[in-house]
Scaffold this motif. Structure first.
Motif, mmCIF file in Angstrom:
data_model
loop_
_atom_site.group_PDB
_atom_site.id
_atom_site.type_symbol
_atom_site.label_atom_id
_atom_site.label_comp_id
_atom_site.label_asym_id
_atom_site.label_seq_id
_atom_site.Cartn_x
_atom_site.Cartn_y
_atom_site.Cartn_z
ATOM 1 N N ALA A 14 0.997 -1.221 -0.003
ATOM 2 C CA ALA A 14 -0.034 0.140 0.036
ATOM 3 C C ALA A 14 0.878 1.300 -0.118
ATOM 4 N N ASN A 15 1.898 1.327 0.727
ATOM 5 C CA ASN A 15 2.868 2.267 0.833
ATOM 6 C C ASN A 15 3.420 2.534 -0.456
ATOM 7 N N ALA A 22 -3.023 -6.896 -2.145
ATOM 8 C CA ALA A 22 -2.749 -5.425 -1.358
ATOM 9 C C ALA A 22 -2.875 -4.175 -2.542
ATOM 10 N N ARG A 23 -2.124 -4.326 -3.318
ATOM 11 C CA ARG A 23 -1.782 -3.082 -4.201
ATOM 12 C C ARG A 23 -3.203 -2.829 -4.942
ATOM 13 N N HIS A 80 -6.133 -3.227 -3.734
ATOM 14 C CA HIS A 80 -6.919 -2.918 -2.676
ATOM 15 C C HIS A 80 -6.534 -1.124 -2.743
ATOM 16 N N ALA A 81 -5.071 -0.978 -2.624
ATOM 17 C CA ALA A 81 -4.758 0.261 -2.483
ATOM 18 C C ALA A 81 -5.277 1.211 -3.870
ATOM 19 N N MET A 90 -3.846 6.363 3.265
ATOM 20 C CA MET A 90 -4.215 5.026 2.400
ATOM 21 C C MET A 90 -3.728 3.780 2.938
ATOM 22 N N VAL A 91 -2.479 4.005 3.465
ATOM 23 C CA VAL A 91 -1.716 2.587 4.134
ATOM 24 C C VAL A 91 -2.678 2.141 5.164
ATOM 25 N N THR A 148 -5.930 0.452 3.612
ATOM 26 C CA THR A 148 -5.586 -0.825 2.938
ATOM 27 C C THR A 148 -5.319 -1.773 4.209
#
Ligand code: NDP
Length: 385
Positions: A327-328, A374-375, A377-378, A348-349, A352
């Motif tokens: 996410a970062n 995860a990407r 979702h972000a 955002m992090v 997520t």
């Protein structure tokens, strides 16, 4: 003089350049096996020619024709794509510098670990995402893992010759980044150009933004948790704006050992290249009288929530650090592209991490699965913003 072989993954980056600068100063000592980049083909070819590398690899296959053309007439093999990157990393080398930025470095770093030599790790995102899987691979293959990150390299040096059971605490120092004295209002309006202008260190764009948000320190906390398993409760962070004390280890008798040095990555890189011996660097000696004073203060987790989020992820363990890291990476890229404001990166992090809580990955393939998901979702959160 014994010749040693070396591969540099991420040779065209900031850590790559500092490593090559040191190698250039020891002619005849090093044999360069593989140099890699993402797409800076011309620069990679120039370096490969200068250092007579065996192979040069661009991760982005669309850049391979340019690399081939730039290496035409040389004996250097040119290759491109994710598979070629892993193959190059798996070539035997006495030491591999893992200096690709982001989780993109995970597969080649693991390939280097699996060949069982020495891996000097700068690519913290790989260890954050795949911590348990990577440390297990290090054990299984008998690899020597040396930390390049200045803080971890300092801790490594302060732990030498001591029993970790006697450690009372480990303190990571943080410069606090370019915005350490900014108000919440100023932070909300911070631009990418301001974020990548670090006051003490000259680094790549992603880690510079991480430094500004304090995610860099948070990722380092997770990194330290894997490299020095003394328990999360013994890991601390202190803001030290001068970046002279690179980290400290306190022992049960009240002794605190610290490593000091100039803010120049060639010092920790040299420590890895020469380990367990020492080598010269061109860095100016530390002049403490000229520096005058060294200051320390507690981090402010209200303005910079990143260290709190990273500690939470480390405490949760399992997939949480991989989700946080992915996410970062998405949020930093969006900030650098002007899509989100600076203060939204941490928001955002956190969102997520709340949204996506998969089970702990037990293999590299599962780590990649968590990272990809995860990407996604972000990115969805980006669209909702
Ligand atoms: P840079 O952005 O300067 O360089 C990154 C390198 O990785 C370049 O060679 C780049 O190639 C390559 N790369 C980028 N994306 C990919 C990809 N998708 N696949 C394969 N290769 C890729 O980064 P830094 O040197 O600053 O940082 C590297 C790592 O070291 C990071 O993990 C960072 O956190 C860590 N680190 C850095 C420090 C520093 O002082 N710079 C200090 C401590 C740790 P190309 O040039 O073609 O884009």
């Amino acid at each position: 003089m014994t010749t040693r072989s070396i591969s540099i993954l991420g040779a065209t980056g900031s850590i790559g350049a500092s490593t090559l600068d040191l190698i250039r100063r020891e002619p005849g000592k090093w044999r360069v096996v593989a140099l890699t980049a993402n797409c800076q083909a011309a620069e990679l070819a120039r370096l490969a020619r200068e250092f007579s590398a065996e192979v040069a690899v661009v991760a982005d296959e669309s850049c391979l024709p340019e690399l081939r053309e730039a290496l035409a007439g040389s004996r250097i093999a040119a290759a491109g794509g994710a598979g070629a990157l892993v193959e190059a990393a798996a070539r035997p080398a006495d030491i591999t510098i893992a200096a690709i930025v982001g989780c993109a470095g995970l597969a080649p770093t693991m390939a280097a670990i699996e060949q069982g030599g020495t891996v000097a790790l700068a690519n913290k995102e790989a260890l954050v995402s795949a911590g348990d899987v990577m440390i297990e691979a290090v054990r299984r293959h008998g690899t020597t893992l040396l930390p390049v990150d200045s803080e971890h390299n300092a801790i490594f040096q302060c732990l030498a010759g001591n029993d970790p059971a006697h450690v009372r605490s480990i303190t990571l120092t943080a410069s606090g980044g370019p915005f350490r004295d900014w108000s919440a209002e100023q932070l909300a309006a911070a631009t990418p150009a301001q974020a990548i202008r670090h006051p003490n260190w000259d680094m790549g764009a992603k880690i510079s933004v991480d430094s500004a948000t304090m995610f860099n320190k948070g990722l380092e906390l997770i990194e330290a948790h894997h490299l020095f398993p003394v328990g999360l409760d013994k890991l601390r962070i202190v803001v030290h704006p001068q970046s002279v004390v690179h980290s400290m280890v306190e022992y049960r008798d009240g002794s605190t050992l610290a490593q000091l040095g100039p803010s120049d990555m060639r010092v920790p890189i040299a420590s890895c290249l020469a380990w367990p011996a020492r080598m010269d660097t061109p860095c100016d000696p530390l002049d403490l009288a000229a520096l005058g004073e060294l200051t320390f203060r507690a981090p402010d987790e209200q303005r910079f929530p990143a260290t709190r989020l990273c500690r939470q992820a480390a405490e949760a363990g399992g997939a949480a650090p991989a989700v946080l890291n992915a996410a970062n990476e998405v949020a930093v890229a969006a900030f650098l592209a002007g899509q989100i404001p600076f203060s939204r990166i941490a928001v955002m992090v956190e969102a997520t991490m709340t949204r996506y809580t998969p089970p702990a990955p037990t293999s590299l393939a599962e780590v990649f699965g968590v990272d990809t998901e995860a990407r996604a979702h972000a990115r969805e959160l980006l669209e909702l913003a």
